[in-house]
Write a protein that holds these residues in place. Structure first.
Motif, mmCIF file in Angstrom:
data_model
loop_
_atom_site.group_PDB
_atom_site.id
_atom_site.type_symbol
_atom_site.label_atom_id
_atom_site.label_comp_id
_atom_site.label_asym_id
_atom_site.label_seq_id
_atom_site.Cartn_x
_atom_site.Cartn_y
_atom_site.Cartn_z
ATOM 1 N N ALA A 55 15.005 13.172 -10.528
ATOM 2 C CA ALA A 55 14.042 12.322 -9.821
ATOM 3 C C ALA A 55 12.780 13.097 -9.463
ATOM 4 N N LEU A 56 12.942 14.370 -9.139
ATOM 5 C CA LEU A 56 11.777 15.212 -8.842
ATOM 6 C C LEU A 56 10.894 15.360 -10.073
ATOM 7 N N GLY A 57 11.521 15.570 -11.231
ATOM 8 C CA GLY A 57 10.751 15.653 -12.476
ATOM 9 C C GLY A 57 10.013 14.364 -12.768
ATOM 10 N N PHE A 58 10.666 13.238 -12.520
ATOM 11 C CA PHE A 58 10.014 11.947 -12.691
ATOM 12 C C PHE A 58 8.808 11.823 -11.772
ATOM 13 N N ALA A 59 8.988 12.174 -10.495
ATOM 14 C CA ALA A 59 7.916 12.016 -9.508
ATOM 15 C C ALA A 59 6.726 12.907 -9.824
ATOM 16 N N LYS A 60 6.993 14.131 -10.246
ATOM 17 C CA LYS A 60 5.907 15.056 -10.559
ATOM 18 C C LYS A 60 5.105 14.542 -11.748
ATOM 19 N N THR A 61 5.775 14.021 -12.743
ATOM 20 C CA THR A 61 5.087 13.464 -13.909
ATOM 21 C C THR A 61 4.317 12.202 -13.529
ATOM 22 N N LEU A 62 4.944 11.355 -12.718
ATOM 23 C CA LEU A 62 4.284 10.132 -12.273
ATOM 24 C C LEU A 62 3.010 10.444 -11.499
ATOM 25 N N ALA A 63 3.036 11.485 -10.680
ATOM 26 C CA ALA A 63 1.846 11.856 -9.905
ATOM 27 C C ALA A 63 0.659 12.111 -10.815
ATOM 28 N N ASP A 64 0.893 12.758 -11.953
ATOM 29 C CA ASP A 64 -0.175 12.997 -12.922
ATOM 30 C C ASP A 64 -0.674 11.686 -13.525
ATOM 31 N N GLU A 65 0.244 10.793 -13.816
ATOM 32 C CA GLU A 65 -0.108 9.566 -14.527
ATOM 33 C C GLU A 65 -0.936 8.601 -13.683
ATOM 34 N N VAL A 66 -0.681 8.550 -12.380
ATOM 35 C CA VAL A 66 -1.324 7.519 -11.552
ATOM 36 C C VAL A 66 -2.393 8.062 -10.604
ATOM 37 N N ASP A 109 0.803 -1.219 0.000
ATOM 38 C CA ASP A 109 0.000 0.000 0.000
ATOM 39 C C ASP A 109 0.841 1.277 0.000
ATOM 40 N N ILE A 110 2.016 1.199 0.590
ATOM 41 C CA ILE A 110 2.847 2.387 0.822
ATOM 42 C C ILE A 110 4.286 2.031 0.516
ATOM 43 N N ILE A 111 4.986 2.943 -0.150
ATOM 44 C CA ILE A 111 6.423 2.759 -0.302
ATOM 45 C C ILE A 111 7.114 4.070 0.020
ATOM 46 N N VAL A 112 8.145 3.979 0.852
ATOM 47 C CA VAL A 112 8.968 5.140 1.204
ATOM 48 C C VAL A 112 10.315 4.946 0.529
ATOM 49 N N ASN A 113 10.543 5.713 -0.518
ATOM 50 C CA ASN A 113 11.760 5.579 -1.308
ATOM 51 C C ASN A 113 12.860 6.424 -0.670
ATOM 52 N N ASN A 114 13.724 5.751 0.047
ATOM 53 C CA ASN A 114 14.800 6.406 0.785
ATOM 54 C C ASN A 114 16.099 5.670 0.494
ATOM 55 N N SER A 115 17.111 6.417 0.103
ATOM 56 C CA SER A 115 18.409 5.804 -0.178
ATOM 57 C C SER A 115 19.506 6.772 0.220
ATOM 58 N N GLY A 116 20.703 6.257 0.316
ATOM 59 C CA GLY A 116 21.838 7.125 0.585
ATOM 60 C C GLY A 116 22.078 8.078 -0.571
ATOM 61 N N GLY A 117 22.590 9.249 -0.246
ATOM 62 C CA GLY A 117 22.854 10.238 -1.283
ATOM 63 C C GLY A 117 24.163 9.963 -2.000
ATOM 64 N N PRO A 118 24.351 10.611 -3.147
ATOM 65 C CA PRO A 118 25.600 10.430 -3.902
ATOM 66 C C PRO A 118 26.769 11.084 -3.185
ATOM 67 N N PRO A 119 27.995 10.775 -3.610
ATOM 68 C CA PRO A 119 29.171 11.333 -2.934
ATOM 69 C C PRO A 119 29.206 12.857 -3.022
ATOM 70 N N ALA A 120 29.838 13.463 -2.021
ATOM 71 C CA ALA A 120 30.068 14.905 -2.070
ATOM 72 C C ALA A 120 31.117 15.206 -3.130
ATOM 73 N N GLY A 121 31.088 16.430 -3.628
ATOM 74 C CA GLY A 121 32.079 16.835 -4.621
ATOM 75 C C GLY A 121 31.600 17.997 -5.453
ATOM 76 N N PHE A 163 14.776 5.812 -7.583
ATOM 77 C CA PHE A 163 13.398 6.279 -7.414
ATOM 78 C C PHE A 163 12.511 5.807 -8.558
ATOM 79 N N ALA A 164 13.042 5.819 -9.771
ATOM 80 C CA ALA A 164 12.265 5.378 -10.923
ATOM 81 C C ALA A 164 11.936 3.883 -10.824
#
Length: 263
Positions: free
Chosen positions: A164-175, A87-99, A120-121
């Motif tokens: 990933a934000l662009g993907f999520a915003k578009t996905l929100a419309d689709e589903v 029912d629910i998914i929390v997409n949480n992962s480590g961030g990329p390296p600093a630089g 995220f995709a």
């Protein structure tokens, strides 16, 4: 308030510690059945036992590497098989390296794309059929405040998480028509191992101590302190609940006021 989370099935990535653990604990306290994931099976098992003992909730520990499609499918399949759906998914992962942009080579770019875009995709794409079969669901993405304004020395985070934000915003419309709500959280500085890595990286780059770097950071935050993981988890629980039934495509900050942008 009854949040409607009793017996709901939630998946939380990166949940052996830090923000993911806090989110899993918050959902379990509301009666959700929770599948938690990280690569370290021993630490993950201990976390599952802790959450189960504190909340009485069913907690499934699934050790998996979510940087690959096979790892994502393993996690979602295991949760659906154990609990009968998702029912629910929390997409949480480590961030990329600093630089910086100048010093980010091809290997760091590839790592960042896998960790902060494809993760995220893949997680969202693979869970949608399970949610659709149950008449709806919640997809909650944990990004970073770099989707609102740049963070010093975290160029890879900004570049990939904006994708990933662009993907999520578009996905929100689709589903949305399927009753699946997709929302994002932009955390500021919260007291996690990841944040301490950023502090130490900044200190090394500036030639100061970690304590001095922390004081400088705290002085930038209007509330005068770094946040606690449970303060982000409280928002996750709300977005996962029936109380958030008319919110989708949103990106909400949990940052003590540090993000200065108007939108």
């Amino acid at each position: 308030m009854d949040l409607g989370l009793h017996e709901k099935v939630a998946i939380v990535g990166g949940a052996s510690k830090g923000l993911g653990k806090a989110c899993a604990l918050g959902l379990a306290r509301e009666g959700a059945r929770v599948a938690i994931c990280s690569r370290n099976a021993d630490v993950l098992g201990q976390t599952a036992e802790e959450i189960g003992a504190e909340t009485g909730a069913e907690v499934l520990a699934v050790a998996s590497d979510l940087s690959s499609l096979a790892g994502v499918k393993h996690l979602i399949g295991a949760a659906a098989d154990e609990f009968g759906g998702v029912d629910i998914i929390v997409n949480n992962s480590g961030g990329p390296p600093a630089g910086t942009a100048e010093h980010a080579g091809e290997d760091l770019w590839e790592q960042a794309v896998q960790m902060s875009l494809m993760f995220f995709a893949r997680m969202s794409r693979e869970v949608i059929p399970h949610m659709r079969s149950r008449g709806g669901g919640r997809i909650i993405n944990i990004f970073a405040s770099s989707v609102k304004q740049p963070i010093e020395n975290l160029m890879l985070s900004a570049a990939t998480r904006l994708g990933a934000l662009g993907f999520a915003k578009t996905l929100a419309d689709e589903v949305a028509k399927d009753g699946i709500l997709v929302n994002n959280i932009a955390p500021g500085y919260l007291l996690t191992d990841r944040m301490m890595e950023v502090i130490e990286s900044r200190a090394a780059a500036s030639g100061v101590t970690s304590e001095e770097s922390m004081r400088a950071l705290t002085s930038m935050i209007p509330m005068g302190r770094v946040g606690r993981p449970e303060e982000l988890a409280n928002l996750v629980v709300f977005l996962a609940s029936d109380a958030s039934s008319y919110i989708t495509g949103a990106t909400i900050q949990v940052d003590g006021g540090v993000i200065r942008s108007m939108l």
